[in-house]
Design a protein around this motif. Structure first.
Motif, PDB file in Angstrom:
ATOM      1  N   ILE A   1     -35.094 102.271  42.500  1.00 30.45           N
ATOM      2  CA  ILE A   1     -35.198 101.437  41.438  1.00 30.45           C
ATOM      3  C   ILE A   1     -33.501 100.631  41.490  1.00 30.45           C
ATOM      4  O   ILE A   1     -32.731 101.215  42.201  1.00 30.45           O
ATOM      5  N   ALA A   2     -33.517  99.530  41.346  1.00 28.40           N
ATOM      6  CA  ALA A   2     -32.269  98.648  41.184  1.00 28.40           C
ATOM      7  C   ALA A   2     -32.011  97.757  40.076  1.00 28.40           C
ATOM      8  O   ALA A   2     -33.192  97.250  39.687  1.00 28.40           O
ATOM      9  N   GLY A   3     -31.058  97.388  39.626  1.00 28.16           N
ATOM     10  CA  GLY A   3     -30.796  96.610  38.394  1.00 28.16           C
ATOM     11  C   GLY A   3     -29.465  96.328  37.972  1.00 28.16           C
ATOM     12  O   GLY A   3     -28.276  96.984  38.832  1.00 28.16           O
ATOM     13  N   ILE A   4     -29.479  95.964  36.681  1.00 26.96           N
ATOM     14  CA  ILE A   4     -27.744  95.613  36.294  1.00 26.96           C
ATOM     15  C   ILE A   4     -27.601  96.591  34.999  1.00 26.96           C
ATOM     16  O   ILE A   4     -28.915  96.510  34.454  1.00 26.96           O
ATOM     17  N   ARG A   5     -26.433  96.738  34.428  1.00 24.97           N
ATOM     18  CA  ARG A   5     -26.422  97.508  33.216  1.00 24.97           C
ATOM     19  C   ARG A   5     -25.295  96.932  32.593  1.00 24.97           C
ATOM     20  O   ARG A   5     -24.479  96.512  33.099  1.00 24.97           O
ATOM     21  N   GLN A   6     -25.257  97.301  31.055  1.00 24.02           N
ATOM     22  CA  GLN A   6     -23.921  96.746  30.418  1.00 24.02           C
ATOM     23  C   GLN A   6     -23.861  97.956  29.225  1.00 24.02           C
ATOM     24  O   GLN A   6     -25.126  98.042  28.540  1.00 24.02           O
ATOM     25  N   THR A   7     -22.911  98.609  28.897  1.00 28.29           N
ATOM     26  CA  THR A   7     -22.605  99.422  27.665  1.00 28.29           C
ATOM     27  C   THR A   7     -21.957  98.673  26.435  1.00 28.29           C
ATOM     28  O   THR A   7     -21.017  97.735  26.846  1.00 28.29           O
ATOM     29  N   VAL A   8     -22.591  98.710  25.276  1.00 27.07           N
ATOM     30  CA  VAL A   8     -22.201  97.997  24.304  1.00 27.07           C
ATOM     31  C   VAL A   8     -21.867  99.132  23.068  1.00 27.07           C
ATOM     32  O   VAL A   8     -22.898  99.956  22.856  1.00 27.07           O
ATOM     33  N   PRO A   9     -20.801  98.708  22.297  1.00 30.04           N
ATOM     34  CA  PRO A   9     -20.355  99.697  21.304  1.00 30.04           C
ATOM     35  C   PRO A   9     -21.409  99.405  20.121  1.00 30.04           C
ATOM     36  O   PRO A   9     -21.791  98.139  19.707  1.00 30.04           O
ATOM     37  N   VAL A  10     -22.109 100.286  19.463  1.00 30.31           N
ATOM     38  CA  VAL A  10     -23.144 100.398  18.347  1.00 30.31           C
ATOM     39  C   VAL A  10     -22.810 101.263  17.375  1.00 30.31           C
ATOM     40  O   VAL A  10     -21.694 102.037  17.259  1.00 30.31           O
ATOM     41  N   ASN A  11     -23.732 101.223  16.193  1.00 29.09           N
ATOM     42  CA  ASN A  11     -23.688 102.330  15.080  1.00 29.09           C
ATOM     43  C   ASN A  11     -24.874 103.194  15.245  1.00 29.09           C
ATOM     44  O   ASN A  11     -26.109 102.963  15.492  1.00 29.09           O
ATOM     45  N   ILE A  12     -24.340 104.424  15.154  1.00 30.20           N
ATOM     46  CA  ILE A  12     -25.506 105.755  15.191  1.00 30.20           C
ATOM     47  C   ILE A  12     -26.440 105.395  13.971  1.00 30.20           C
ATOM     48  O   ILE A  12     -26.124 105.069  12.889  1.00 30.20           O
ATOM     49  N   GLY A  13     -27.815 105.458  14.460  1.00 26.92           N
ATOM     50  CA  GLY A  13     -28.703 105.468  13.509  1.00 26.92           C
ATOM     51  C   GLY A  13     -29.399 104.003  13.277  1.00 26.92           C
ATOM     52  O   GLY A  13     -30.453 103.866  12.583  1.00 26.92           O
ATOM     53  N   TRP A  14     -28.658 103.043  13.770  1.00 27.34           N
ATOM     54  CA  TRP A  14     -29.333 101.736  13.897  1.00 27.34           C
ATOM     55  C   TRP A  14     -30.186 101.530  15.239  1.00 27.34           C
ATOM     56  O   TRP A  14     -29.962 102.112  15.995  1.00 27.34           O
TER      57      TRP A  14
END
Length: 591
Positions: A380-393
């Motif tokens: 597998i190969a691709g791109i990723r990005q991490t985003v801050p979020v709210n727990i439970g949403w």
């Protein structure tokens, strides 16, 4: 002749009760039987069976009523007579005497206190009940009575617990009633002071830029009869009156104040909510609002070069969209995608697993650029990005993709790690796979965040050979849980595009896209009958009606690209297939 008598005549002593008699409460009644004689034997019965051998009797009755007393006189000598005489005795009832332990008390609204009153009753054999009226339009309630019934007075207490739902001055009355109907009462004053509401709000929330968020805060108020208004200062120059929903039930009012807002600029903001009750009491809370986004989601904000080689995995001239990071994994392990231990075909031996990342200015969904991933080998190969979020949403990650190689050896993969990890082999990642297509189509995946960040993955999975994936117009949507009713969804027959011009989303149709298992033959038939694709090649393909040699003019290329595949919702529904954490046939070892 003289006759002398030896027997004397018997004494005549007739009983006389001298009634009737009247008394009140425990007042003593003097039962008068007359003059005593040595040879007379008197006996008084006051009418309740308490017989006493006396000529006159001072007697107190423990209970009101009408009694029939009688006096018996027996002359104790030869020829003596026994007589009996009756008299009525009327005892009038006395109502109990009541008083509160205190005449005035001051308490905050909503606080439960114990009210206590004491009472006495001269008719000590009476039993009693107590009824409290709180002066606040609530129904009167029976109190708890404890008493002793000993001469000369009955003594007791009446207690009850109560709380007032609003501030004010209240007159409390207690009624103590004996079993004959006598009623005694007492009053006291309760001064109830107002208590301001209390806001319960998170310290911070993460909001996606340009998306509607409901700013919400829970509040409580011990004065459950209060009504409230609220305001939201969003921190970016806007001020809103809040929508209030509240439940007026004891022992405490529960409510929430909400306001919809769209933050147009990324950054950190201090949002302030203020809740005010109808008596002027108020509370405020400040929430840090972190406004973020899936950065460079349309790949129009630049690319960067990452160069290097790790083991047999070659990263040559890797050009990645800004804010995105590459990921690749050569062998599908027990923790990747399907949960099944599968060694990808072609990964053994000396086969080179090679991934090439680059931008493309011609083949894109719209705009100027798309991210291209060329994969050789298995994995597998691709791109990723991490985003801050709210727990439970809930969060929905979407993309448009173009994977022109129609083969079972390659699939689009799109996933979210709800824990914010960056390892594509993590078993906690929720994956969706979709079929290769020659048109731009849409794929999405949705999860509930389990951490304060999530990681969005998009790429391809291949079990051998070479493939090229084009990615464009990604988007991330937040789906907020609400204390109130959720907004109404679109009708089931709505055929609007899943991602519209302002990046709204029709989540009703999304489940349809991800649940259709499209037959391979059907895909081939669609593209054979609907062949309007555009390809760039060094030579003309045999069955491609439109082709451009590399030397073709850029102007012509731009015009052609703009006509590529505006796939309708109906076509997309028939093209995209995906199943969460499902093993697809091309992952299985061939026997």
């Amino acid at each position: 002749m003289t006759i002398t008598a030896t027997n004397q005549a018997a004494l005549v002593d007739m009983a006389n009760s001298n009634g009737p008699y009247v008394a009140t409460g425990n007042q003593a009644v003097n039962l008068n039987g007359g003059i005593s004689h040595a040879v007379s034997l008197p006996r008084w019965d006051p009418g309740n069976g308490q017989v006493q051998n006396v000529r006159s009797l001072s007697y107190s009755y423990g209970k009101s009523g009408l009694y029939i007393a009688n006096l018996q006189i027996k002359v104790n000598e030869y020829g003596g007579a026994t007589t009996l005489n009756y008299a009525t005795v009327t005892i009038n009832n006395v109502p109990p005497v009541v008083q509160f332990d205190t005449t005035t008390v001051t308490i905050p609204e909503g606080q439960e206190i114990t009210l206590s009153a004491s009472f006495t009753d001269d008719t000590w054999l009476d039993t009693h009940t107590a009824l409290f009226n709180f002066g606040d339009n609530t129904a009167p309630q029976d109190g708890i009575v404890q008493e002793t019934n000993n001469e000369p007075q009955a003594q007791g207490t009446a207690t009850i617990k109560h709380a007032w739902c609003d501030n004010g001055n209240y007159t409390v009355t207690v009624f103590v009633t004996d079993d004959v109907g006598g009623v005694g009462q007492a009053t006291m004053t309760v001064n109830v002071t107002n208590v301001p509401p209390k806001i319960l709000a998170p310290k911070k929330i993460c909001v996606l830029q340009h998306q509607n968020v409901h700013l919400e805060a829970i509040f409580t108020d011990p004065g459950w009869c209060d009504t409230h208004v609220a305001t939201w200062d969003t921190g970016d120059g806007h001020f809103h009156m809040a929508t209030i929903k509240e439940r007026h039930t004891p022992p405490v009012l529960f409510g929430y104040a909400s306001s919809s807002h769209v933050y147009k600029c990324a950054g950190n903001y201090l949002a302030r909510v203020t809740v005010t009750d109808d008596d002027g009491g108020e509370d405020s809370a400040v929430i840090i609002v972190i406004v973020t986004e899936l950065f460079n989601r349309h790949f129009e904000h630049g690319f960067r070069i990452i160069a290097g080689t790790t083991g047999r995995q070659t990263l040559t001239n890797t050009i990645i969209a800004n804010e995105w990071y590459p990921f690749s994994y050569e062998t599908v392990t027990a923790n990747a995608l399907s949960g099944i231990n599968v060694k990808a075909a072609g990964s053994a031996g000396n086969t080179v697993f090679n991934v090439l990342y680059k931008p493309d200015e011609y083949i894109n969904r719209d705009g100027q650029r798309a991210q291209v991933i060329e994969l050789k080998g298995s994995g597998i190969a691709g791109i990723r990005q991490t985003v801050p979020v709210n727990i439970g949403w809930d969060y929905e990650f979407t993309t448009y993709y173009h994977l022109p190689l129609l083969t079972e050896e390659c699939k689009l993969i799109i996933g979210i790690d709800p824990n914010g990890g960056v390892d594509p082999s993590d078993p906690g990642i929720v994956w969706i796979t979709a079929a290769p297509v020659e048109r731009w189509v849409h794929a999405s995946v949705r999860v509930c965040a389990l951490s304060e960040s999530i990681t969005c993955f998009v790429g391809m999975l291949q079990s051998g050979g070479e493939s090229v994936l084009y990615i464009d117009r990604t988007a991330l949507f937040m789906i907020q849980p609400k204390y109130g009713a959720m907004p109404e969804r679109k009708p089931e027959n709505d055929q609007s595009c899943p991602v519209n011009e302002i990046e709204g989303h029709d989540f009703n149709r999304l489940s349809d896209y991800m649940s259709i298992n499209t037959d391979r033959g059907t895909l081939a038939s669609v593209y054979k009958l609907n062949d309007q694709s555009v390809r760039f090649a060094d030579q003309k393909p045999a069955n491609n009606p439109i082709f451009l040699m590399p030397a073709a003019s850029n102007t012509l290329a731009d015009n052609l690209i703009k006509g590529i595949a505006q796939v309708s919702g109906a076509v997309a529904k028939n093209l995209v297939t995906g199943t969460i954490q499902t093993v697809f046939p091309f992952l299985k070892k061939k026997g």
